[in-house]
Design a protein around this motif. Structure first.
Motif, short mmCIF file in Angstrom:
data_model
loop_
_atom_site.label_atom_id
_atom_site.label_comp_id
_atom_site.label_asym_id
_atom_site.label_seq_id
_atom_site.Cartn_x
_atom_site.Cartn_y
_atom_site.Cartn_z
N GLU A 141 0.83 -1.20 0.00
CA GLU A 141 0.00 0.00 0.00
C GLU A 141 0.87 1.26 0.00
OE1 GLU A 141 -3.24 0.17 -0.24
OE2 GLU A 141 -3.60 -2.00 -0.11
N PRO A 142 0.38 2.34 -0.61
CA PRO A 142 1.11 3.62 -0.52
C PRO A 142 1.09 4.13 0.91
CG PRO A 142 -1.06 3.93 -1.51
CD PRO A 142 -0.87 2.45 -1.39
N LEU A 143 2.13 4.88 1.28
CA LEU A 143 2.21 5.36 2.65
C LEU A 143 2.61 6.82 2.72
CD1 LEU A 143 1.90 4.49 5.61
CD2 LEU A 143 4.32 3.87 5.61
N GLY A 144 3.90 7.12 2.56
CA GLY A 144 4.38 8.49 2.69
C GLY A 144 5.72 8.53 3.39
N GLY A 145 6.31 9.71 3.49
CA GLY A 145 7.65 9.87 4.02
C GLY A 145 7.74 9.59 5.50
N GLY A 146 8.97 9.35 5.95
CA GLY A 146 9.21 9.10 7.37
C GLY A 146 10.00 7.82 7.58
N TYR A 147 10.55 7.68 8.80
CA TYR A 147 11.36 6.52 9.15
C TYR A 147 10.76 5.73 10.31
CZ TYR A 147 14.73 9.12 6.34
OH TYR A 147 15.35 9.80 5.32
N SER A 148 9.54 6.01 10.68
CA SER A 148 8.90 5.26 11.76
C SER A 148 8.77 3.80 11.38
CB SER A 148 7.50 5.83 12.05
OG SER A 148 7.58 7.17 12.47
N SER A 149 9.07 2.93 12.33
CA SER A 149 8.82 1.52 12.12
C SER A 149 7.35 1.21 12.42
CB SER A 149 9.76 0.68 12.99
OG SER A 149 9.63 -0.69 12.68
N ILE A 150 7.04 -0.05 12.60
CA ILE A 150 5.66 -0.53 12.64
C ILE A 150 5.43 -1.30 13.93
CG2 ILE A 150 4.02 -2.10 11.50
CD1 ILE A 150 5.93 -1.53 8.95
N VAL A 151 4.25 -1.10 14.54
CA VAL A 151 3.83 -1.92 15.68
C VAL A 151 2.53 -2.63 15.33
CG1 VAL A 151 5.04 -0.58 17.43
CG2 VAL A 151 2.73 0.09 16.77
N ILE A 152 2.34 -3.80 15.93
CA ILE A 152 1.21 -4.66 15.57
C ILE A 152 0.57 -5.22 16.83
CG2 ILE A 152 0.48 -6.72 14.28
CD1 ILE A 152 3.79 -5.77 13.29
N ALA A 153 -0.76 -5.20 16.88
CA ALA A 153 -1.51 -5.84 17.97
C ALA A 153 -2.97 -5.96 17.54
CB ALA A 153 -1.41 -5.02 19.26
N ASP A 154 -3.63 -7.00 18.02
CA ASP A 154 -5.07 -7.16 17.82
C ASP A 154 -5.48 -7.07 16.34
OD1 ASP A 154 -5.17 -7.34 20.56
OD2 ASP A 154 -5.74 -5.25 20.85
N GLY A 155 -4.64 -7.62 15.46
CA GLY A 155 -4.99 -7.65 14.05
C GLY A 155 -4.82 -6.34 13.31
N LYS A 156 -4.22 -5.35 13.95
CA LYS A 156 -3.99 -4.05 13.32
C LYS A 156 -2.52 -3.69 13.38
CE LYS A 156 -8.51 -2.26 14.89
NZ LYS A 156 -8.85 -3.44 15.72
N LEU A 157 -2.11 -2.76 12.52
CA LEU A 157 -0.76 -2.23 12.60
C LEU A 157 -0.83 -0.72 12.56
CD1 LEU A 157 0.53 -1.01 9.71
CD2 LEU A 157 0.41 -3.42 9.09
N TRP A 158 0.21 -0.10 13.16
CA TRP A 158 0.27 1.36 13.23
C TRP A 158 1.67 1.82 12.88
CZ3 TRP A 158 -1.72 -1.88 16.90
CH2 TRP A 158 -3.10 -1.81 17.15
N THR A 159 1.75 2.95 12.22
CA THR A 159 3.01 3.60 11.94
C THR A 159 2.73 5.09 11.78
OG1 THR A 159 5.03 3.55 10.59
CG2 THR A 159 2.92 3.30 9.44
N MET A 160 3.75 5.87 11.42
CA MET A 160 3.56 7.30 11.20
C MET A 160 4.21 7.68 9.88
SD MET A 160 3.98 8.97 15.01
CE MET A 160 5.71 8.55 15.26
N ALA A 161 3.63 8.66 9.20
CA ALA A 161 4.15 9.09 7.90
C ALA A 161 3.70 10.51 7.62
CB ALA A 161 3.65 8.15 6.79
N THR A 162 4.39 11.15 6.68
CA THR A 162 4.04 12.51 6.31
C THR A 162 3.22 12.52 5.03
OG1 THR A 162 4.94 14.72 5.91
CG2 THR A 162 6.14 12.89 4.95
N HIS A 163 2.26 13.44 4.98
CA HIS A 163 1.45 13.63 3.78
C HIS A 163 1.20 15.11 3.62
CE1 HIS A 163 -1.45 12.95 0.62
NE2 HIS A 163 -2.37 13.59 1.30
N LEU A 164 1.62 15.65 2.47
CA LEU A 164 1.53 17.08 2.22
C LEU A 164 2.26 17.85 3.33
CD1 LEU A 164 -2.16 17.30 0.89
CD2 LEU A 164 -0.02 17.15 -0.42
N ASN A 165 1.55 18.58 4.16
CA ASN A 165 2.20 19.45 5.13
C ASN A 165 2.07 18.97 6.57
OD1 ASN A 165 3.04 21.31 3.13
ND2 ASN A 165 0.99 22.21 3.12
N HIS A 166 1.62 17.74 6.78
CA HIS A 166 1.43 17.26 8.15
C HIS A 166 1.93 15.82 8.31
CE1 HIS A 166 -1.18 20.79 8.54
NE2 HIS A 166 -1.00 20.66 9.84
N ASP A 167 2.29 15.49 9.54
CA ASP A 167 2.64 14.13 9.91
C ASP A 167 1.43 13.45 10.54
OD1 ASP A 167 5.19 14.61 9.03
OD2 ASP A 167 6.02 14.99 11.02
N TYR A 168 1.20 12.20 10.16
CA TYR A 168 0.01 11.47 10.58
C TYR A 168 0.37 10.18 11.30
CZ TYR A 168 -2.85 14.46 7.56
OH TYR A 168 -3.50 15.53 6.99
#
Length: 466
Positions: A105-132
Motif C-alpha cells: 500500500e502507498p504510505l508516505g515519508g518518514g522513518y517510523s517503524s511498525i507496531v502490531i496488535a489485535d490484528g492491526k498495525l500502526w506507523t507514522m508518515a508525512t502527507h503534504l504538510n502534516h505528519d500522521y
C-alpha cells in the motif's frame, strides 16, 4: 445517503445478468493491462491476504489469532526492545521458498517503524504538510484510520521530512512522539486523541534546531514503564530525560543534563534493581524509574551527539555501539557498597552502528559497522569483542532476528536472510525490488508476517513455513 445505500439501491434496479456480463469484460480488460510497478516490484500473490482473512474467520484458533504474544510487535525493536522475535514455524530458506508479497500500500515519508496488535498495525508518515499516525488492517493492508499529529518536520540540513520515532502500543492505546516534540496518546482502535503535550514545553528543554545544524529531530520511541512514559527532550537543567503520566501527559519527574540522542530507552533488571537505560547524545544514563534519580552514568558520544543504536541488555551485560569513531563497549553492572556500578569488560572500534541496533544471539553480536565510508556486516564474540567474520554483501541496513536467522533490510530496499552463524557469513535468501532508497525503518514481525516500509510504501510478506 451513504455510499453503501447507493450501491445497494442500484443493484436492486439492474438485472443480475448485466452484472455478470460486464463484470467478466472488466476482469478480462484489467488482466490485460500491464501493472505500472510490475517491472520494478515482485508480484503480489493473487488473493493471498483475502484467503488468509477468510481462513482466520473460519478457524478462530488458527495461527492468525492475535490473542497471543506471537501476534504482537508492540514497540520499537519488538516486545522486548532487543530486535528478537520468539516466533517459530517461519520460512527460513528463501532460496528454496521465496516469500510472497501479501499486500502493498502507498504510505508516505518518514522513518517510523511498525507496531502490531489485535490484528492491526500502526506507523507514522508525512502527507503534504502534516505528519500522521496511521492504522491499517494487518491482514489486508486496508486503511482503517489516520490522525493528523503535527506539521511536517524537516531538519536544518534538509535530510528528510516526516516522523522518525516509532509508536508504542500499550493496553489499547498508542503513544506517539513526533520530531518537533509533540507527544500524543490515542485510542488504538479509532485514533481519537486522548491527550497531547509538547515535551519541550513541559520540560523547559531547549529546541535543538536553535543550537546546532547537526540535529535531526526527536527520534527515540516512547517507553512505557508502569504508569509512566519515558522520553528524552535533552536539556542541561535537570531536564534531559522526563517521565509523564501515561493517562494524562502531566510531568512526573525530570532528570539529567545531557543533550538528546536518537536511540530509544529500555528497561532492565540488574542485581534485583529495576532501572531505565537512556542513551543520550553524550552518555548512557541509568535512572530509577520511580523518581528519576541517577544510578550511574557512562560517558559515550561523538561530536555530532549522534548515538542512534539502542543499548542491548543480555542477561548480565549491556552492549552499546555508535558510529563516527565512537566504537562499542560491553560492560557489566556490579553491586559495590550497595550501589550499582558499570564495569567495562571490553571496548574497541570493531562495531560502529550508525542507525541500526546490533542483535545479540547465542553469545555473539551481529550488525552493520560503519557510517560515511564502506559499511560491512560483522559478527563479534560477546565475551572478548573480537571480530569473527565480516562481509560487504549487506552494507547499511536495519535488522531483526527470528528463528536463528537475521532479517536485514538494506537502505536500498533489498531484504536479506542471514543465518546467525558465528563461524561464517551464510546467506539463506535475497529479495530485491521490494522497496526503494531510503529504507531506514526497522522490519516488524507478527503472526508469520513480515512488515516493511520505505518513504513511499508499506508492504507485508508471508513468512509462514512451507
Amino acid at each position: 445517503m451513504s455510499r453503501t445505500d447507493v450501491d445497494f439501491s442500484f443493484r436492486k434496479s439492474v438485472p443480475a445478468y448485466w452484472f455478470l456480463k460486464w463484470g467478466v469484460l472488466l476482469l478480462l480488460w484489467t488482466l490485460a493491462l500491464p501493472g505500472p510497478l510490475s517491472a520494478q516490484l515482485p508480484k503480489i500473490s493473487p488473493g493471498s491476504a483475502q484467503n488468509q482473512d477468510r481462513q482466520s474467520r473460519e478457524e478462530p484458533n488458527s495461527r492468525d489469532s492475535t490473542t497471543t504474544e506471537q501476534g504482537r510487535w508492540t514497540s520499537f525493536l519488538g516486545n522486548q526492545r532487543n530486535g528478537i522475535s520468539d516466533e517459530t514455524g517461519l520460512n527460513v530458506n528463501w532460496n528454496k521458498h521465496k516469500p510472497s508479497v501479501l499486500w502493498r500500500e502507498p504510505l508516505g515519508g518518514g522513518y517510523s517503524s511498525i507496531v502490531i496488535a489485535d490484528g492491526k498495525l500502526w506507523t507514522m508518515a508525512t502527507h503534504l504538510n502534516h505528519d500522521y499516525i496511521i492504522c491499517l488492517d494487518a491482514l489486508s493492508g486496508k486503511k482503517l484510520w489516520s490522525t493528523r499529529g503535527a506539521p511536517t518536520y524537516l531538519d536544518n540540513q534538509r535530510q528528510a521530512r516526516g516522523p522518525r520515532s516509532t509508536p508504542t502500543w500499550h493496553a489499547g492505546k498508542l503513544y506517539c512522539l513526533l520530531p518537533a516534540g509533540d507527544l500524543l496518546c490515542l485510542t488504538a482502535d479509532t485514533g481519537r486523541i486522548l491527550w497531547k503535550v509538547n515535551i519541550f514545553d513541559i520540560s523547559g528543554a531547549p529546541r535543538q534546531e536553535q543550537k546546532t545544524i547537526y540535529y535531526w529531530g526527536m527520534s527515540a520511541s516512547p517507553l512505557i514503564e508502569g504508569d509512566l512514559v519515558i522520553l528524552q527532550p535533552g536539556g542541561s537543567a535537570n531536564n534531559s530525560v522526563i517521565a509523564v503520566h501515561k493517562d494524562t501527559g502531566k510531568l512526573v519527574w525530570s532528570a539529567g543534563t545531557d543533550p538528546p540522542g536518537y536511540a530509544s530507552p529500555i528497561v532492565i533488571e540488574a542485581e534485583n534493581q529495576r532501572q531505565i537505560i537512556v542513551p543520550t547524545g553524550q552518555s548512557i544514563l541509568s535512572l530509577n524509574p520511580k523518581e528519576g534519580s541517577l544510578l550511574w552514568r557512562v560517558v559515550w558520544g561523538n561530536k555530532y551527539n549522534c548515538n542512534c543504536a539502542t543499548p542491548v541488555w543480555n542477561e548480565d551485560s549491556l552492549f552499546i555501539s555508535s558510529a563516527y569513531g565512537t566504537g562499542c563497549m560491553r560492560f557489566a553492572l556490579i553491586l559495590q557498597n550497595e550501589e550499582l556500578r558499570p564495569i567495562s569488560r571490553w571496548k574497541n572500534l570493531s562495531m560502529q552502528n550508525q542507525f541500526a541496533t546490533s542483535i545479540i544471539k547465542d553469545g555473539y553480536i551481529y550488525g552493520p559497522h560503519g557510517d560515511l565510508a564502506t559499511v560491512t556486516y560483522r559478527c563479534l564474540d560477546m565475551q572478548q569483542g573480537e571480530v569473527q567474520w565480516k562481509s560487504r554483501r549487506v552494507g547499511k541496513c536495519t535488522q531483526i532476528a527470528a528463528q536463528g536467522h537475521l532479517i536485514c533490510l538494506t537502505e536500498q530496499g533489498t531484504l536479506l536472510l542471514i543465518e546467525a552463524n558465528p563461524t561464517e557469513y551464510r546467506e539463506k535468501g535475497e529479495l530485491t525490488g521490494l522497496l526503494e532508497f531510503k529504507a531506514w525503518a526497522h522490519p516488524a514481525l507478527a503472526n508469520h508476517r513480515l512488515y516493511l516500509r520505505d518513504e513511499k510504501r508499506i508492504l507485508c510478506l508471508d513468512l509462514q513455513e512451507k
